[in-house]
Motif scaffolding. Structure first.
Motif, short mmCIF file in Angstrom:
data_model
loop_
_atom_site.label_atom_id
_atom_site.label_comp_id
_atom_site.label_asym_id
_atom_site.label_seq_id
_atom_site.Cartn_x
_atom_site.Cartn_y
_atom_site.Cartn_z
N MET A 1 3.45 17.64 29.59
CA MET A 1 4.11 15.99 29.19
C MET A 1 4.06 14.99 29.33
N ALA A 2 3.12 14.88 28.13
CA ALA A 2 3.64 14.27 26.53
C ALA A 2 5.18 13.97 26.16
N ILE A 3 5.74 14.53 26.31
CA ILE A 3 6.81 15.13 25.73
C ILE A 3 8.04 14.46 26.69
N ARG A 4 7.81 14.23 27.75
CA ARG A 4 8.93 13.88 29.10
C ARG A 4 8.40 12.35 28.36
N ALA A 5 7.25 12.25 28.47
CA ALA A 5 6.64 10.63 28.44
C ALA A 5 7.38 10.11 27.42
N MET A 6 7.42 10.14 26.38
CA MET A 6 7.69 10.31 25.15
C MET A 6 9.21 9.79 25.17
N ASP A 7 10.15 11.34 25.84
CA ASP A 7 11.48 10.61 26.32
C ASP A 7 11.39 9.66 26.97
N VAL A 8 11.00 8.81 27.48
CA VAL A 8 11.53 7.87 29.49
C VAL A 8 11.00 6.53 27.85
N PHE B 1 3.64 2.04 33.72
CA PHE B 1 3.36 1.56 32.51
C PHE B 1 3.75 0.63 31.80
N PHE B 2 5.55 0.91 31.20
CA PHE B 2 6.00 0.10 30.49
C PHE B 2 7.49 -0.82 30.76
N LYS B 3 8.10 -0.14 31.93
CA LYS B 3 9.22 -0.82 32.34
C LYS B 3 8.58 -2.28 32.69
N ASP B 4 9.37 -3.26 32.30
CA ASP B 4 9.64 -4.97 32.47
C ASP B 4 8.79 -5.43 32.45
N ARG C 1 11.08 6.62 24.82
CA ARG C 1 12.22 5.95 23.96
C ARG C 1 13.41 5.55 23.89
N ASN C 2 14.39 6.56 24.47
CA ASN C 2 15.44 6.50 26.29
C ASN C 2 15.43 5.85 26.58
N GLU C 3 14.09 5.88 27.56
CA GLU C 3 14.98 4.61 28.74
C GLU C 3 14.15 3.44 28.28
N LEU C 4 13.50 3.19 28.15
CA LEU C 4 12.59 1.60 27.73
C LEU C 4 13.04 0.64 26.50
N GLY C 5 13.30 1.94 25.34
CA GLY C 5 14.06 1.18 23.92
C GLY C 5 12.57 1.12 23.46
N LEU C 6 11.63 1.25 23.21
CA LEU C 6 10.50 1.36 22.77
C LEU C 6 10.07 2.57 21.56
N ASP D 1 5.29 1.07 18.79
CA ASP D 1 4.43 -0.16 20.31
C ASP D 1 3.94 0.75 21.18
N VAL D 2 3.72 1.95 21.12
CA VAL D 2 2.53 2.44 21.87
C VAL D 2 2.30 3.84 20.65
N SER D 3 1.33 4.17 21.04
CA SER D 3 0.53 5.60 20.24
C SER D 3 0.97 6.70 21.68
N VAL D 4 1.19 7.99 20.94
CA VAL D 4 0.54 8.62 22.14
C VAL D 4 0.38 10.26 21.37
#
Length: 344
Positions: free
Chosen positions: A256-263, A236-239, A265-270, A275-278
């Motif tokens: 799944m939402a908790i895992r998506a939030m970790d990705v 959805f978000f990378k690059d 913020r922590n991986e993609l720096g959003l 930047d994105v509402s969840v």
């Protein structure tokens, strides 16, 4: 030399009462046993001195009730289902029943095979959660007089009882929250395609978008699996340029939402929610932690369990009781993962 097992006849002889008085004293319904307090005290004292334990198997042969309920889950990684299992087991025990818990995969073939094994234990009823049943198996349970109650799932079978949240209505609440916040590019991260919960929540989400003149921007499957969820979130978000990626994400459950939030913020720096509402679904305990502050659609899990047990025992105690679908209302719980709409 093996010690002889103490029987109810031994207890009756020592207590100076009839064998039926002993049986009634150890009835699962002591308040309805018709045994006086004096006799009950004598029996319990004699049983303790002799080391007597009632034989549940022998009692089941007499009553034609095993007092065992089969409970089926496909996974307990999701805290919502772990909590549901805990509540169901406590509720069964409070009624003098015990849970025979089986874990299985999502495939209908494996489920049918597992349930066939469960039926060999002469269970009095069946509670299923996070699984779907085949029509063949439903017919088999009905013919055997074994009531089935589906927890947090539905099927198009009039012979099955089910207890759910209004998943379609909950999906509409999620869409409304994101649209009201001014989000424009709304995406859905769905679960397993065969799950009625995922299907209905997405249907409600899309219905609200359509009613508001909006369209779904993007969709992916997380399959109720954390790795699949992480991969879908990256897709959805990378690059991707900000104008070409979602600015809002509805995730079919909180797990799944908790895992998506970790990705995100922590991986993609959003940033969430800048930047994105969840928005998630279930309202598990982690969602309320300050680290996440996840806006979500709450399922009334306590009421769902109570309704499931009520339907099950109504059908166990009365073979003429009709199957029923109980649908409980969903509630939006607003926290900090959805941006606030800017003032005009």
């Amino acid at each position: 030399m093996k010690k002889r097992r103490v029987t109810s006849t031994d207890v009756a002889r020592k207590a100076g009462v009839s064998q039926s008085a002993v049986s009634r004293t150890f009835s699962p319904w002591p308040t309805q046993s018709g045994v006086s307090a004096e006799i009950r005290e004598k029996v319990l004292r004699a049983a303790k001195e002799l080391g007597y334990q009632p034989n549940a198997i022998a009692r089941s042969l007499i009553t034609q009730r095993s007092r065992i309920v089969g409970v089926l889950f496909s996974y307990l990684d999701n805290p919502f289902y772990a909590r549901a299992l805990e509540l169901l087991c406590h509720g069964l025990q409070a009624r003098g029943y015990h849970a025979l818990v089986f874990m299985m995969s999502d495939t209908l073939q494996d489920i049918d095979s597992t349930v066939s094994d469960i039926l060999q234990y002469q269970v009095d009823g069946l509670l299923t959660a996070s699984v779907e049943l085949s029509s063949k198996l439903c017919i088999e349970c009905t013919e055997r007089g074994i009531p089935v109650v589906m927890f947090n799932r539905t099927q198009d079978d009039p012979g099955l009882s089910a207890v759910t949240t209004d998943n379609i209505g909950g999906g509409r609440l999620a869409a409304k929250a994101l649209l009201d916040a001014g989000c424009e590019r709304l995406a859905v991260l769905a679960g397993w395609e065969g799950a009625s919960t995922s299907r209905d929540r997405e249907f409600g989400f899309r219905a609200e978008l359509h009613a508001r003149g909006a369209e779904l921007f993007e969709r992916a499957n997380g399959n109720f699996n954390l790795e699949d969820t992480a991969q879908a979130t990256r897709a959805f978000f990378k690059d991707r340029d900000p104008a070409e990626r979602p600015d809002a994400l509805f995730v079919i459950n909180d797990y799944m939402a908790i895992r998506a939030m970790d990705v995100i913020r922590n991986e993609l720096g959003l940033r969430i929610p800048e930047d994105v509402s969840v928005v998630g679904f279930d309202d598990i305990s982690t969602a309320a932690q300050p680290t996440y502050g996840l806006t979500t659609v709450r399922q009334p899990i306590n009421r769902m369990v109570e309704a499931s047990l009520r339907l099950l025992f109504e059908q166990i105690e009365d073979s003429a009781a009709q199957p029923e679908h109980v649908m409980l209302g969903a509630q939006l719980v607003e926290r900090h993962s959805v941006r606030r709409k800017s003032s005009p």
